[in-house]
Design a protein around this motif. Structure first.
Motif, PDB file in Angstrom:
ATOM      1  N   HIS A  98      -1.432  -8.145   0.735  1.00  0.00           N
ATOM      2  CA  HIS A  98      -1.537  -6.987  -0.160  1.00  0.00           C
ATOM      3  C   HIS A  98      -2.284  -7.369  -1.447  1.00  0.00           C
ATOM      4  N   HIS A 151      -2.009  -1.046  -8.358  1.00  0.00           N
ATOM      5  CA  HIS A 151      -1.474  -2.312  -7.836  1.00  0.00           C
ATOM      6  C   HIS A 151      -1.105  -3.268  -8.967  1.00  0.00           C
ATOM      7  N   ASP A 195       4.243   2.017  -3.824  1.00  0.00           N
ATOM      8  CA  ASP A 195       3.142   2.083  -2.863  1.00  0.00           C
ATOM      9  C   ASP A 195       3.722   2.409  -1.488  1.00  0.00           C
ATOM     10  N   HIS A 197      -0.003  -0.368   4.578  1.00  0.00           N
ATOM     11  CA  HIS A 197      -0.280  -1.797   4.343  1.00  0.00           C
ATOM     12  C   HIS A 197       0.793  -2.446   3.467  1.00  0.00           C
TER      13      HIS A 197
END
Ligand code: MN
Length: 193
Positions: free
Chosen positions: A27, A84, A165, A169
């Motif tokens: 990630h 992120h 998130d 993924h």
């Protein structure tokens, strides 16, 4: 400005068993790095943007003097970089409780448990890829909502406080299609509450 991957303040293994080391590594080093690289590629042809932070780019995304194709690229990759960077910051192997945040959450949502329930509903209910948020709106009130893709609360003048998130993924290696189980475990990695 050349954008760079921020340093993580913990190891890939630090959030085990809730978030596995392999997911953390991929990630961070693959997905987040790709957003950073593509953001740099998108802004480099516009010297006027070179002094802007990623926050500035996102806050002004609708009015940036760029081609529409590049606007979309900056929104997606800038959002990806910003979201992120934020996500790594709010997780921690150790709790660093914030009583004033807990108080505001209780004031708005009646209890921390009720807040977690509503936030979880937003995260589970986001169709496809995106994020769930606790954010402060322009009037200073707390709101729970989700966004698609890499859209970020700061694009609408909000301040993100907690973000999750829910792109596959972020959890597929360990949880496969079990998004609710990922979310339930992810609460244990949040440092503030
Ligand atoms: Mn992600």
């Amino acid at each position: 400005m050349t954008f760079e991957l921020p340093k993580l303040s913990y190891d890939y293994t630090a959030l085990e068993p809730y978030i596995d080391a392999k997911t953390m590594e991929i990630h961070y080093t693959k997905h987040h790095q790709a957003y950073v690289d593509k953001l740099n590629a998108a802004v480099e042809k516009y010297p006027d943007l070179s002094g802007m932070t990623v926050e500035d780019l996102l806050k002004n995304i609708k009015t940036l003097a760029v081609d529409e194709k590049d606007r979309t690229a900056i929104q997606n990759t800038g959002g990806g970089h910003y979201n992120h960077s934020f996500f790594w910051e709010i997780m921690s192997p150790e709790k660093v409780l914030d009583s004033s945040l807990a108080d505001s959450i209780t004031e708005t949502f009646l209890s921390v448990d009720e807040f977690k329930k509503k936030f979880t509903e937003a995260a589970v209910g986001r169709f496809g890829s995106g994020w769930a948020w606790l954010a402060k709106n322009a009037q200073g009130q707390l709101e729970i909502y989700s966004t698609a893709n890499q859209d970020s609360p700061i694009m609408q003048g909000h301040t993100p406080i907690i973000g999750l998130d829910v792109w596959e993924h972020a959890y597929y290696l360990k949880y496969q299609n079990r998004r609710p189980e990922y979310i339930e475990n992810w609460w244990k990695t949040i440092k503030f509450i």
